[in-house]
Design a protein around this motif. Structure first.
Motif, mmCIF file in Angstrom:
data_model
loop_
_atom_site.group_PDB
_atom_site.id
_atom_site.type_symbol
_atom_site.label_atom_id
_atom_site.label_comp_id
_atom_site.label_asym_id
_atom_site.label_seq_id
_atom_site.Cartn_x
_atom_site.Cartn_y
_atom_site.Cartn_z
ATOM 1 N N ALA A 170 0.848 -1.192 0.000
ATOM 2 C CA ALA A 170 0.000 0.000 0.000
ATOM 3 C C ALA A 170 0.884 1.241 0.000
ATOM 4 O O ALA A 170 1.956 1.256 0.610
ATOM 5 C CB ALA A 170 -0.910 0.006 1.220
ATOM 6 N N THR A 171 0.424 2.282 -0.671
ATOM 7 C CA THR A 171 1.157 3.546 -0.710
ATOM 8 C C THR A 171 0.632 4.472 0.385
ATOM 9 O O THR A 171 -0.513 4.325 0.839
ATOM 10 C CB THR A 171 0.988 4.226 -2.080
ATOM 11 N N PRO A 172 1.434 5.437 0.840
ATOM 12 C CA PRO A 172 0.989 6.351 1.907
ATOM 13 C C PRO A 172 -0.305 7.071 1.531
ATOM 14 O O PRO A 172 -0.453 7.577 0.418
ATOM 15 C CB PRO A 172 2.160 7.334 2.036
ATOM 16 N N GLY A 173 -1.264 7.086 2.461
ATOM 17 C CA GLY A 173 -2.537 7.760 2.236
ATOM 18 C C GLY A 173 -3.565 6.937 1.493
ATOM 19 O O GLY A 173 -4.710 7.375 1.331
ATOM 20 N N GLN A 174 -3.187 5.755 1.032
ATOM 21 C CA GLN A 174 -4.116 4.911 0.279
ATOM 22 C C GLN A 174 -5.075 4.189 1.223
ATOM 23 O O GLN A 174 -4.703 3.795 2.329
ATOM 24 C CB GLN A 174 -3.333 3.889 -0.546
ATOM 25 N N GLU A 175 -6.330 4.035 0.784
ATOM 26 C CA GLU A 175 -7.284 3.273 1.584
ATOM 27 C C GLU A 175 -6.882 1.804 1.597
ATOM 28 O O GLU A 175 -6.558 1.233 0.552
ATOM 29 C CB GLU A 175 -8.705 3.411 1.021
ATOM 30 N N ILE A 176 -6.920 1.210 2.787
ATOM 31 C CA ILE A 176 -6.570 -0.203 2.912
ATOM 32 C C ILE A 176 -7.705 -0.942 3.605
ATOM 33 O O ILE A 176 -8.568 -0.337 4.250
ATOM 34 C CB ILE A 176 -5.257 -0.397 3.705
ATOM 35 N N ARG A 177 -7.669 -2.235 3.430
ATOM 36 C CA ARG A 177 -8.689 -3.075 4.045
ATOM 37 C C ARG A 177 -8.026 -4.333 4.573
ATOM 38 O O ARG A 177 -7.135 -4.892 3.925
ATOM 39 C CB ARG A 177 -9.769 -3.433 3.027
ATOM 40 N N PHE A 178 -8.480 -4.782 5.764
ATOM 41 C CA PHE A 178 -7.892 -5.961 6.392
ATOM 42 C C PHE A 178 -8.873 -7.129 6.370
ATOM 43 O O PHE A 178 -10.093 -6.942 6.403
ATOM 44 C CB PHE A 178 -7.510 -5.665 7.850
ATOM 45 N N TYR A 224 -5.495 4.351 7.225
ATOM 46 C CA TYR A 224 -4.365 4.280 8.149
ATOM 47 C C TYR A 224 -3.090 4.744 7.443
ATOM 48 O O TYR A 224 -2.807 4.350 6.309
ATOM 49 C CB TYR A 224 -4.200 2.850 8.658
ATOM 50 N N ILE A 225 -2.325 5.603 8.104
ATOM 51 C CA ILE A 225 -1.102 6.161 7.524
ATOM 52 C C ILE A 225 0.107 5.441 8.116
ATOM 53 O O ILE A 225 0.336 5.483 9.330
ATOM 54 C CB ILE A 225 -1.002 7.677 7.794
ATOM 55 N N PHE A 226 0.837 4.760 7.255
ATOM 56 C CA PHE A 226 2.058 4.088 7.695
ATOM 57 C C PHE A 226 3.157 5.143 7.868
ATOM 58 O O PHE A 226 3.457 5.905 6.940
ATOM 59 C CB PHE A 226 2.492 3.042 6.664
ATOM 60 N N GLN A 227 3.756 5.174 9.051
ATOM 61 C CA GLN A 227 4.766 6.192 9.343
ATOM 62 C C GLN A 227 6.138 5.592 9.622
ATOM 63 O O GLN A 227 7.153 6.245 9.405
ATOM 64 C CB GLN A 227 4.317 7.034 10.550
ATOM 65 N N ARG A 228 6.179 4.352 10.091
ATOM 66 C CA ARG A 228 7.463 3.736 10.420
ATOM 67 C C ARG A 228 7.882 2.769 9.313
ATOM 68 O O ARG A 228 7.098 2.429 8.426
ATOM 69 C CB ARG A 228 7.357 2.990 11.757
ATOM 70 N N PHE A 229 9.139 2.327 9.405
ATOM 71 C CA PHE A 229 9.633 1.370 8.423
ATOM 72 C C PHE A 229 8.963 0.008 8.599
ATOM 73 O O PHE A 229 8.768 -0.722 7.638
ATOM 74 C CB PHE A 229 11.164 1.222 8.545
#
Length: 235
Positions: A170-178, A224-229
Motif C-alpha cells: 500500500a502507498t501512503p494515504g491509500q485506503e486499505i482493508r484488512f 491508516y497512515i504508515f509512518q514507520r519502516f
C-alpha cells in the motif's frame, strides 16, 4: 330436480371433509388425554437446559430451551415450568412428550439476571400435580465479563490464523482493508474485533458473532497512515 341434486352434492363436498377432520382431531385429543395419565414424573429426565442468547446481558429478554428424555413407552401432554429457587421464570403449557428425547422451546421471558449465579430446576405438571424433574447435572448460569452463561465451555482461547491487507503493498494515504481468519477453541461468543498498531486503533468490526472453529472477518476500509519502516499489528 337436477338443480337441487347439484346443490346437495356440493354441500356434501364441504360438510363431509369437515366432519372427517373434526373426528380426526377428536381422536388425537383422546389419544393424548389417555396417554397423559400414563407418564410419571420419574419417567422424565432433563438432559440439557440452554438459554438464548448465551451469554445474556443485563436487561436482555431470554429464551429457554430444554431437552427432556421420556423413558416410558407412552406419549402425553404436560405443562413444564423452569424455576429459579421458588420463582417460576418461564412456562410451556400443554407440551407433547413422546418416548425418547424431546426438545422444548419456552416462550420469551423478561426474567432478569442479577446474582453472580442462578441455578435452575424444571417441574412438570402431570394431572394437576407439580413434581420436580430429575436432571442429568446442575444447570447454573454464571456471571462473566460478557454476561451470564449456562455454557460449561470456556471462553477462548482465540487464535489469529491469518491477517491480510489489501492492497499489498500500500502507498501512503491509500485506503486499505484488512481480512483476518480467527480460530475459536472455546464456546461461541459475541464481541468486538479490533486491529491495533500499538495503542492506535487501525480498524474494527463491532458486535460480531464468533462461533467455535474458524471464522473470517472483513474489516471496513481505513485510511491508516504508515509512518514507520515496520508496523506490527495486534488483534
Amino acid at each position: 330436480m337436477k338443480k337441487w341434486r347439484m346443490i346437495v352434492l356440493v354441500g356434501c363436498l364441504f360438510v363431509i371433509p369437515s366432519l372427517a377432520q373434526s373426528q380426526v382431531d377428536k381422536l388425537f385429543e383422546r389419544f393424548f388425554e389417555r396417554e397423559e395419565s400414563r407418564i410419571r414424573p420419574e419417567d422424565l429426565r432433563v438432559l440439557q437446559l440452554e438459554i438464548s442468547p448465551d451469554p445474556v446481558r443485563q436487561g436482555q429478554r431470554v429464551v429457554f430451551r430444554v431437552t427432556i428424555s421420556n423413558g416410558s413407552r407412552h406419549s402425553g401432554r404436560v405443562t413444564l415450568a423452569i424455576k429459579d429457587k421458588d420463582e417460576i421464570i418461564s412456562e410451556a403449557r400443554d407440551v407433547p412428550l413422546r418416548p425418547g428425547d424431546n426438545q422444548v422451546d419456552f416462550p420469551e421471558s423478561p426474567y432478569r439476571f442479577s446474582r453472580s449465579d442462578h441455578c435452575f430446576t424444571v417441574e412438570a405438571d402431570i394431572q394437576r400435580t407439580r413434581s420436580p424433574i430429575d436432571t442429568s447435572r446442575e444447570f447454573c448460569a454464571k456471571r462473566t465479563n460478557l454476561g451470564w452463561t449456562l455454557s460449561d465451555k470456556r471462553i477462548g482461547p482465540l487464535y489469529v490464523e491469518e491477517l491480510e491487507m489489501y492492497p499489498d503493498p500500500a502507498t501512503p494515504g491509500q485506503e486499505i482493508r484488512f481480512r483476518i481468519r480467527l480460530r475459536n477453541d472455546g464456546r461461541p461468543i459475541r464481541g468486538h474485533v479490533r486491529i491495533q498498531d500499538r495503542d492506535q486503533l487501525v480498524a474494527q468490526v463491532e458486535n460480531v458473532s464468533i462461533p467455535r472453529g474458524y471464522t473470517e472477518f472483513q474489516f471496513p476500509h481505513s485510511r491508516y497512515i504508515f509512518q514507520r519502516f515496520d508496523t506490527c499489528f495486534t488483534v
